[in-house]
Scaffold this motif. Structure first.
Motif, PDB file in Angstrom:
ATOM      1  N   ASP A 186     -11.796   0.493   2.053  1.00  0.00           N
ATOM      2  CA  ASP A 186     -10.815   0.736   3.109  1.00  0.00           C
ATOM      3  C   ASP A 186     -11.515   1.097   4.422  1.00  0.00           C
ATOM      4  O   ASP A 186     -12.672   1.529   4.422  1.00  0.00           O
ATOM      5  CB  ASP A 186      -9.919   1.910   2.671  1.00  0.00           C
TER       6      ASP A 186
ATOM      7  N   GLU B  95      -7.972   2.075  -3.189  1.00  0.00           N
ATOM      8  CA  GLU B  95      -8.646   1.968  -1.897  1.00  0.00           C
ATOM      9  C   GLU B  95      -9.555   3.173  -1.707  1.00  0.00           C
ATOM     10  O   GLU B  95      -9.103   4.316  -1.726  1.00  0.00           O
ATOM     11  CB  GLU B  95      -7.624   1.907  -0.753  1.00  0.00           C
TER      12      GLU B  95
ATOM     13  N   GLU C 142       0.853  -1.188   0.000  1.00  0.00           N
ATOM     14  CA  GLU C 142       0.000   0.000   0.000  1.00  0.00           C
ATOM     15  C   GLU C 142       0.885   1.233   0.000  1.00  0.00           C
ATOM     16  O   GLU C 142       1.799   1.373   0.818  1.00  0.00           O
ATOM     17  CB  GLU C 142      -0.927   0.034   1.227  1.00  0.00           C
TER      18      GLU C 142
HETATM   19 MG    MG Z   1      -5.665   2.567   2.733  1.00  0.00          MG
END
Ligand code: MG
Ligand code: C2E
Ligand code: MG
Ligand code: MG
Length: 288
Positions: A176, A146, A60
């Motif tokens: 998310d 996300e 991420e």
């Molecule tokens: Mg995130």
């Protein structure tokens, strides 16, 4: 008479405080704008590991701002400011382009990028994303965006239309911060996502009380029924890792395994399991 005067004074005080905070926001926004031009932004990448193999399967991308004076400001502080002014659109495009370039180097793993509601609400966004994918040559199938509930609640029609275009590229969408909002489980059935990310607060709570654990388990059941992958965020302890693995999470993200790292440090972690296996994992991997 006295209370009237008191009221008026309080009002003046409130509006002064309001003006001051508006001014501070404006100031930070100017600094952010300058920061973007002066290359004060940097991207870190937090690896996500497969809950069974403990190999890195995704990263991420997390934005960092180090101002010219050396002060670091966290995204929870500056992203809302950039959202308010619309500057998040320019910042967000920089993030996507830079992240796609960085991730070209990392074979096979997925790149996750956070997208603000303000970005998704911008009707130009899907076209801009398409250009970035073309320019960088990054495989859309390896990109995941996300988004949070707010993205869809504020303007569901525009959001759905944009998400359809984005999915058309082959890009995946994950929900998310699940467990922090209001809509929660019902929300999962309303929209389609490829992946569910359980927020750290839910993971922590599920380790502490039965009700939260039931909430986590039923979310995972619904996600499974809807063919979504599930990631647990903010896993800091081995107990939490064991719990979310047993609960059926496919991916684990958290400081137990990795903090967010500079791009240069990612390649060395790919292809090999992280940490030492617990007895449960050893037993499971023999079965599998
Ligand atoms: Mg995130
Ligand atoms: P998020 O998308 O939920 O990202 C996960 C956050 O949890 C990150 O905080 C990460 O550093 C932190 N985290 C990960 N593992 C652990 C753990 O084990 N324990 C604890 N205590 N924390 C952990 P960070 O980097 O401060 O980012 C905060 C939020 O800022 C992100 O939450 C995301 O909503 C937003 N954000 C970050 N980068 C971007 C970006 O490029 N664009 C947009 N729109 N938002 C971003
Ligand atoms: Mg999150
Ligand atoms: Mg979060």
């Amino acid at each position: 008479y006295a209370s009237k005067r008191g009221g008026k004074m309080r009002c003046t005080w409130f509006s002064a405080a309001f003006d001051q905070s508006r001014e501070q926001l404006k100031e930070m926004d100017d600094e952010l704008r300058a920061g973007l031009a002066n290359r004060e932004f940097r991207l870190n990448y937090q690896p996500l590991v497969d809950s069974r193999t403990r190999k890195v399967v995704a990263v991420e991308c997390l934005l960092r701002w180090e101002r010219a004076d050396g002060k670091r400001v966290g995204p929870n502080i500056f992203i809302p400011v950039a959202e308010e002014s619309g500057l998040i659109n320019a910042i967000g495009l920089w993030v996507l382009r830079q992240a796609c370039c960085d991730a070209l180097e990392w074979d096979d793993i997925t790149l996750s990028v956070n997208i603000s509601a303000a970005q998704l609400r911008n009707p130009e966004f899907p076209i801009q994303l398409g250009h970035i994918l073309e320019e960088t040559g990054f495989d859309p199938e390896r990109l995941e965006l996300e988004i949070t509930e707010t993205c869809l609640v504020l303007d569901p029609v525009v959001a759905e239309r944009s998400l359809a275009v984005i999915r058309g590229f082959g890009v995946k969408i994950s929900l998310d911060d699940f467990g922090t909002g209001y809509a929660s489980i019902g929300f999962l059935r309303q929209f389609r996502f490829e992946k569910l990310k359980l927020d750290r607060s839910l993971v922590v709570q599920a380790g502490e009380d039965e009700g939260s654990r039931a909430m986590m388990l039923s979310s995972i059941t619904v996600a499974r029924a809807m063919k979504m992958g599930v990631t647990a965020e903010g896993v800091e302890t081995q107990d939490q890792a064991d719990m979310v693995r047993a609960a059926g999470c496919d991916q684990i993200q958290g400081w137990l395994y990795f903090k967010a790292l500079p791009a240069e440090e990612i390649a060395q972690h790919l292809g090999k399991p992280v940490g030492t296996a617990t007895p449960t994992e050893q037993r499971d991997s023999k079965v599998a």
